[in-house]
Design an enzyme around this catalytic site. Sequence first.
Site: not given
Length: 258
Positions: A16, A60, A83
Amino acid sequence: MRVGDDPASKVYVGRKEKACGDLGIYSETRVLPEATGERELLSLLAGLNADPRVHGILVQAPLPAHIRQAVVYAAVLPEKDVDGFHPVNVGKLMLGDSTGFLPCTPAGIRELLVRSKVKTEGAEVVVLGRGNIVGKPMTAMLCQKEKHANATVTICHSGTRDIRAHCRRADILIAAMGVAEFVKPDMIKPGAVVIDVGVNRVSDSSSKSGARLVGDVDFAGVQPLAGKITPNPGGVGPMTIAMLMQNTVRAAEMATVK
């Protein structure tokens, strides 16, 4: 934001970061010790929520067992939740409200289907797995009454009777169970589109590390039968990152309009 030293998380976050660098998006990774408390993590997220320079926040997964994942996801402002896990964005997805952020992996799968000219309208879709990250949102996305959706979707899980019968009916099969090579050739309707989301580590004595990554689909066995099939690794993963970047740019544009 990454908590702990999970090896897979390090790899994902690194990818990412690279994507951000390639696109000219500023990114900053904050790595916290495994023992970090929930209250400390929430305090750091509150600071990022209040920082006008930050347009997107990603926590994460997985998080350590002592931190409640749902509480953390709900602590990120919906307009910075790139997200797509905040309850507000999940609710907007269910309602077909396009002002929310879509979860990245399901959004990436839909984009794969669109770019590959796979017709979803009226198609029989079977989703293997009912997780909050892929299975449930994928089902909600493809059953919406809109373009590139409008499918008849069946979601299967560990409590489903005769999963093979459901799979053999599918025009589009999306495997997101987290079970190594679960989908075998006898579960596929000839010509079906197969999307493999799973990432599983299995033993392999021929590998230098002693292990290798495989998906939820027996690729070698299923490929000859499938009309289209995603490789794994290298299929869904890059699309997930692409959709994350798309959400981040959109979040920045929304903040600018304000």
